[in-house]
Design an enzyme around this catalytic site. Structure first.
Site, PDB file in Angstrom:
ATOM      1  N   ALA A  65       0.868  -1.179   0.000  1.00  0.00           N
ATOM      2  CA  ALA A  65       0.000   0.000   0.000  1.00  0.00           C
ATOM      3  C   ALA A  65       0.904   1.228   0.000  1.00  0.00           C
ATOM      4  CB  ALA A  65      -0.873  -0.014   1.234  1.00  0.00           C
ATOM      5  N   GLY A 110       0.474  -5.007   0.753  1.00  0.00           N
ATOM      6  CA  GLY A 110      -0.678  -5.012  -0.157  1.00  0.00           C
ATOM      7  C   GLY A 110      -0.384  -5.734  -1.464  1.00  0.00           C
ATOM      8  N   GLU A 113      -0.941  -9.309  -0.768  1.00  0.00           N
ATOM      9  CA  GLU A 113      -2.394  -9.491  -0.648  1.00  0.00           C
ATOM     10  C   GLU A 113      -3.055  -9.510  -2.029  1.00  0.00           C
ATOM     11  OE1 GLU A 113      -2.423  -6.138   2.130  1.00  0.00           O
ATOM     12  OE2 GLU A 113      -3.566  -7.403   3.499  1.00  0.00           O
ATOM     13  N   GLU A 133       4.015  -5.429   7.317  1.00  0.00           N
ATOM     14  CA  GLU A 133       3.285  -4.297   7.908  1.00  0.00           C
ATOM     15  C   GLU A 133       3.686  -4.000   9.344  1.00  0.00           C
ATOM     16  OE1 GLU A 133       1.955  -6.544   5.924  1.00  0.00           O
ATOM     17  OE2 GLU A 133       0.494  -5.624   4.588  1.00  0.00           O
TER      18      GLU A 133
END
Ligand code: DAK
Length: 259
Positions: A65, A110, A113, A133
């Site tokens: 992200a 991300g 993911e 993270e």
């Protein structure tokens, strides 16, 4: 799409969706999510589509992200961002055609993911994967704690989430996070080869197989089998079933139309 962070190419029923923000290692910002969603919604309207390959421009698949965009979020914005990412990843996971992740480089946070929301992952020997993270003081927000545990098992998922360890492609393959690892220049050709194989099969059947596995892994065996029987029955309402079985009996190749 003007100024899009996502590039879309299509040929012979196969689409290549490329996250094209290499200067930020394809980090997932709100704009990237909007562009990615727009690309998949456009593809969903293409009746000739058979399979999608999702990859990243440059040295990363996706490095996570967008940390610079998230840094000043409060909890309300963070929740909205997590929900936005989750919904785009669900769109990909439930997309009616197979989506193959061509993991050309870093698939972190991300990015890992996003790769897990695809149907399977073909990765470069140089790729790296993980959920780092905790290094930033946050949890994964786009389904990482959920899909990782389902994919590699709860103990290994917890180990990776707690430590933020970045895995080599070889280790990711060993634990089932990656499905195949190939030389860097072979990633796209191998994905295209798989996509072409898929494109030659009965499209409705392929789509139903994806749907059945997705539903079945979250259901009881009995519920999954009920669903499977229903989809099997539905394939007998298609021209493709008549064509596929006639072609077998007449010893000729089948030509599927996806209807
Ligand atoms: N976000 C924004 N920019 C990034 C980025 C990222 N995730 N990753 C890299 N970049 C940028 C770098 O800042 C740099 O920009 P400039 O300095 O040139 O402006 C450029 O991309 C090139 O990166 P590097 O210079 O760092 O390249 P290196 O080859 O040296 O290193 C690296 C590559 C992948 C090891 C390194 O860039 C790195 O460690 N990146 C961060 C990896 C990471 O921690 N990923 C996880 C991100 S966190 C949630 C929602 C979502 C999430 C969590 C919660 N809620 C809302 C609850 C998800 C979180 C994540 O994904």
């Amino acid at each position: 799409m003007e100024n899009s962070t996502v590039k879309l190419e299509r040929q012979d029923g196969i689409a290549i969706v490329t996250l094209d923000r290499p200067e930020a290692l394809n980090a997932l910002s709100l704009k990237v999510f909007n562009d990615l969603e727009a690309a998949f919604l456009e593809l969903a309207r293409d009746p000739s589509l058979r399979a999608v390959i999702l990859t990243g421009a440059g040295k990363a698949f996706v490095a996570g992200a967008d940390i610079k965009e998230m840094a000043d979020f409060g909890p309300i914005q963070a929740r909205a961002f997590a929900r936005r990412g989750q919904s785009v990843m669900r769109l990909i996971e439930s997309f009616p055609h197979p989506v193959i992740a061509a993991v050309n480089g870093f698939a972190l946070g991300g990015g890992c993911e996003l790769a897990m929301a695809c149907d399977f992952r073909i990765a470069s020997e140089n790729a790296k994967a993980g959920q780092p993270e905790v290094n930033l003081g946050v949890t994964p927000g786009f389904g990482g704690t959920q899909r990782l545990a389902r994919l590699v098992g709860r103990s290994l998922a917890k180990y990776l989430l707690f430590t933020g360890e970045i895995l080599s492609a070889e280790r990711a393959l060993q634990i089932g996070l990656f499905d195949e690892v190939v030389a860097p220049e072979q990633v796209l050709p191998r994905c295209l080869e798989i996509a072409q194989t898929i494109a030659s099969k009965g499209p409705v059947a392929v789509s139903y197989c994806k749907h059945a596995v997705n539903i079945g892994v979250e259901a009881t065996l009995a519920q999954g089998q009920d669903f499977e029987a229903e989809l099997f029955a539905q394939t007998f309402a298609t021209g493709d079933q008549k064509e596929g079985m006639a072609a077998f009996i007449l010893k000729r190749p089948a030509t599927f139309k996806g209807i």
